[in-house]
Scaffold this active site. Structure first.
Site, PDB file in Angstrom:
ATOM      1  N   GLN A  74      45.216  46.209  53.535  1.00 39.68           N
ATOM      2  CA  GLN A  74      44.629  44.867  53.468  1.00 39.68           C
ATOM      3  C   GLN A  74      45.478  43.888  54.283  1.00 39.68           C
ATOM      4  OE1 GLN A  74      42.643  43.147  49.893  1.00 39.68           O
ATOM      5  NE2 GLN A  74      44.606  42.177  49.550  1.00 39.68           N
ATOM      6  N   GLY A 115      52.483  40.982  39.400  1.00 41.54           N
ATOM      7  CA  GLY A 115      52.371  41.111  40.857  1.00 41.54           C
ATOM      8  C   GLY A 115      51.786  39.841  41.461  1.00 41.54           C
ATOM      9  N   HIS A 116      50.686  39.379  40.869  1.00 47.64           N
ATOM     10  CA  HIS A 116      50.091  38.114  41.329  1.00 47.64           C
ATOM     11  C   HIS A 116      51.075  36.953  41.139  1.00 47.64           C
ATOM     12  CE1 HIS A 116      46.385  40.433  40.014  1.00 47.64           C
ATOM     13  NE2 HIS A 116      46.051  40.118  41.248  1.00 47.64           N
ATOM     14  N   ASP A 167      48.850  46.195  48.734  1.00 48.46           N
ATOM     15  CA  ASP A 167      47.645  46.555  49.496  1.00 48.46           C
ATOM     16  C   ASP A 167      47.988  46.525  50.982  1.00 48.46           C
ATOM     17  OD1 ASP A 167      45.450  46.584  47.278  1.00 48.46           O
ATOM     18  OD2 ASP A 167      46.646  44.814  46.894  1.00 48.46           O
ATOM     19  N   ARG A 205      43.799  47.364  37.769  1.00 45.59           N
ATOM     20  CA  ARG A 205      43.069  48.584  37.380  1.00 45.59           C
ATOM     21  C   ARG A 205      43.890  49.500  36.478  1.00 45.59           C
ATOM     22  NH1 ARG A 205      40.617  48.086  42.964  1.00 45.59           N
ATOM     23  NH2 ARG A 205      38.430  47.613  42.538  1.00 45.59           N
ATOM     24  N   LEU A 231      52.157  47.522  39.685  1.00 48.05           N
ATOM     25  CA  LEU A 231      51.236  46.756  38.843  1.00 48.05           C
ATOM     26  C   LEU A 231      49.883  46.624  39.538  1.00 48.05           C
ATOM     27  CD1 LEU A 231      53.708  46.202  37.158  1.00 48.05           C
ATOM     28  CD2 LEU A 231      53.060  43.810  37.064  1.00 48.05           C
TER      29      LEU A 231
HETATM   30  P1  PAJ Z   1      43.774  41.376  43.891  1.00 52.71           P
HETATM   31  O1  PAJ Z   1      43.680  42.854  43.734  1.00 52.71           O
HETATM   32  O2  PAJ Z   1      43.541  40.494  42.714  1.00 52.71           O
HETATM   33  O3  PAJ Z   1      45.179  41.057  44.483  1.00 52.71           O
HETATM   34  C1  PAJ Z   1      45.525  39.733  44.867  1.00 52.71           C
HETATM   35  C2  PAJ Z   1      46.843  39.790  45.613  1.00 52.71           C
HETATM   36  O4  PAJ Z   1      47.878  40.264  44.730  1.00 52.71           O
HETATM   37  C3  PAJ Z   1      46.795  40.773  46.799  1.00 52.71           C
HETATM   38  O5  PAJ Z   1      47.432  40.178  47.936  1.00 52.71           O
HETATM   39  C4  PAJ Z   1      47.550  41.961  46.268  1.00 52.71           C
HETATM   40  O6  PAJ Z   1      48.174  42.732  47.292  1.00 52.71           O
HETATM   41  C5  PAJ Z   1      48.592  41.292  45.371  1.00 52.71           C
HETATM   42  N1  PAJ Z   1      49.134  42.251  44.401  1.00 52.71           N
HETATM   43  C6  PAJ Z   1      48.431  43.028  43.532  1.00 52.71           C
HETATM   44  N2  PAJ Z   1      49.263  43.829  42.841  1.00 52.71           N
HETATM   45  C7  PAJ Z   1      50.518  43.565  43.282  1.00 52.71           C
HETATM   46  C8  PAJ Z   1      51.810  44.071  42.952  1.00 52.71           C
HETATM   47  N3  PAJ Z   1      51.984  45.029  42.048  1.00 52.71           N
HETATM   48  N4  PAJ Z   1      52.873  43.561  43.609  1.00 52.71           N
HETATM   49  C9  PAJ Z   1      52.714  42.589  44.559  1.00 52.71           C
HETATM   50  N5  PAJ Z   1      51.516  42.067  44.901  1.00 52.71           N
HETATM   51  C10 PAJ Z   1      50.430  42.553  44.276  1.00 52.71           C
HETATM   52  O7  PAJ Z   1      43.615  41.977  46.821  1.00 52.71           O
HETATM   53  C11 PAJ Z   1      42.684  41.355  46.306  1.00 52.71           C
HETATM   54  O8  PAJ Z   1      42.709  40.883  45.016  1.00 52.71           O
HETATM   55  C12 PAJ Z   1      41.400  41.020  47.063  1.00 52.71           C
HETATM   56  O9  PAJ Z   1      41.148  42.030  47.989  1.00 52.71           O
HETATM   57  C13 PAJ Z   1      41.441  39.646  47.768  1.00 52.71           C
HETATM   58  C14 PAJ Z   1      42.553  39.571  48.833  1.00 52.71           C
HETATM   59  C15 PAJ Z   1      41.618  38.520  46.742  1.00 52.71           C
HETATM   60  C16 PAJ Z   1      40.087  39.408  48.503  1.00 52.71           C
HETATM   61  O10 PAJ Z   1      39.024  39.453  47.611  1.00 52.71           O
END
Ligand code: PAJ
Length: 291
Positions: A156, A39-40, A153, A190, A187
């Site tokens: 968010q 995802g990231h 999110d 957690r 994804l």
């Molecule tokens: P984190 O949960 O590490 O997620 C970082 C970014 O990856 C977020 O924009 C989140 O929406 C995106 N992301 C996570 N899982 C995803 C998936 N399965 N598909 C697409 N994108 C996905 O979100 C955060 O961190 C924090 O709140 C942060 C913005 C960094 C502030 O601390």
């Protein structure tokens, strides 16, 4: 594969970005808390494809965790994350210590009122205040042209888009689609907390969203009935539903009396101590005016 430069200090980030800008680069920021997954990676790749100098931040932000949440045990596999950043062509990784972001005596917070209290905000008081504050700080430190967030999110994204508009921040916010496992589970860092048995049940979030989407596609416009369908499906899995909502995708407010425009279907479910979220946006066609 070139390794990204790893920066721990704010001044070092400012210098690196300044040098990139002097070369005429368009700068992007991908904020993360690490434990990077596909995802990231999708955000990093979008940033790589669309901009010249990609900064990823890796910071487990203490202010967005509640007192009984998983801040301490949140995974922090920094070396593995740096490899992932290298593989996706990240130029610089900003990985500050908590005391760098929140020195002794830190007192200033950003609140996006109302939006921060709905959905996830109801069961995680202070969460979006922490998110908005750290994202604003990261925007100030990196000063990116573009910042990338995941639709995973959804709230968010709403909070950050609102903050960006309300505070006139000169940053374009890009939103990337949700990356899922083959069985539909979104994804998430957690997911690794789930026991094998919980992992088997976890796709119920996406299944519930799909069923509700089908209901809307078949013509259901009553928000309460769509919400009930979500709840019934979640209940069948033995997870504890935190919320199931069919709301306006922009304001996150209930749609009354009928669903219209872009409907955010959003769910949060607890499996033991692990809380999972998922969502989809369903476009409801405009209703014909009665003759
Ligand atoms: P984190 O949960 O590490 O997620 C970082 C970014 O990856 C977020 O924009 C989140 O929406 C995106 N992301 C996570 N899982 C995803 C998936 N399965 N598909 C697409 N994108 C996905 O979100 C955060 O961190 C924090 O709140 C942060 C913005 C960094 C502030 O601390």
């Amino acid at each position: 594969m070139t390794q990204p430069i790893v920066l721990k200090e704010i001044e070092a980030v400012r210098q690196a970005v300044k040098q990139a800008r002097q070369r005429g680069a368009r700068v992007s920021l991908v904020p993360t808390m690490g434990a990077l997954h596909a995802g990231h990676a999708s955000l990093l790749r979008a940033a790589r494809a669309e901009t010249d100098f990609v900064v990823a931040s890796i910071f487990v932000n203490p202010t967005q965790f509640g007192p009984n949440e998983d801040f301490e045990r949140y995974p922090r596999p920094l070396q593995k994350d740096l490899q992932a950043c290298a593989a996706d062509g990240v130029d610089a990784v900003f990985a500050p210590e908590p005391a760098t972001m929140y020195p002794e005596g830190f007192r200033t917070f950003v609140e996006v009122t109302e939006l921060q209290d709905l959905l996830c905000g109801a069961s995680r008081p202070g969460h979006f205040r922490g998110v908005a504050t750290v994202v604003l700080k990261l925007f100030q430190i990196v000063q990116p042209d573009v910042a990338y967030f995941g639709q995973k999110d959804a709230q968010q994204v709403c909070v950050i888009q609102k903050m960006t508009r309300d505070l006139d921040l000169p940053v374009a916010v890009r939103v990337c689609p949700i990356i899922r496992e083959a069985d539909g589970l979104a994804l998430s860092s957690r997911n690794q907390y789930l026991t094998p048995e919980q992992r088997q049940r976890a796709p119920v979030l996406y299944q519930a969203l799909q069923q509700a989407r089908e209901l809307i596609d078949r013509g259901e416009r009553n928000p309460a009935l769509v919400q009930k369908a979500l709840e019934d499906c979640l209940a069948s899995s033995g997870g504890m539903a935190d919320y199931a909502a069919a709301v306006d995708a922009e304001t996150l407010r209930p749609l009354q009396p009928r669903l219209r425009r872009n409907v955010l279907l959003a769910v949060a479910v607890r499996f033991g101590a692990t809380r999972l979220i998922d969502n989809i946006v369903v476009r409801v066609p405009a209703e014909k005016a009665p003759r």
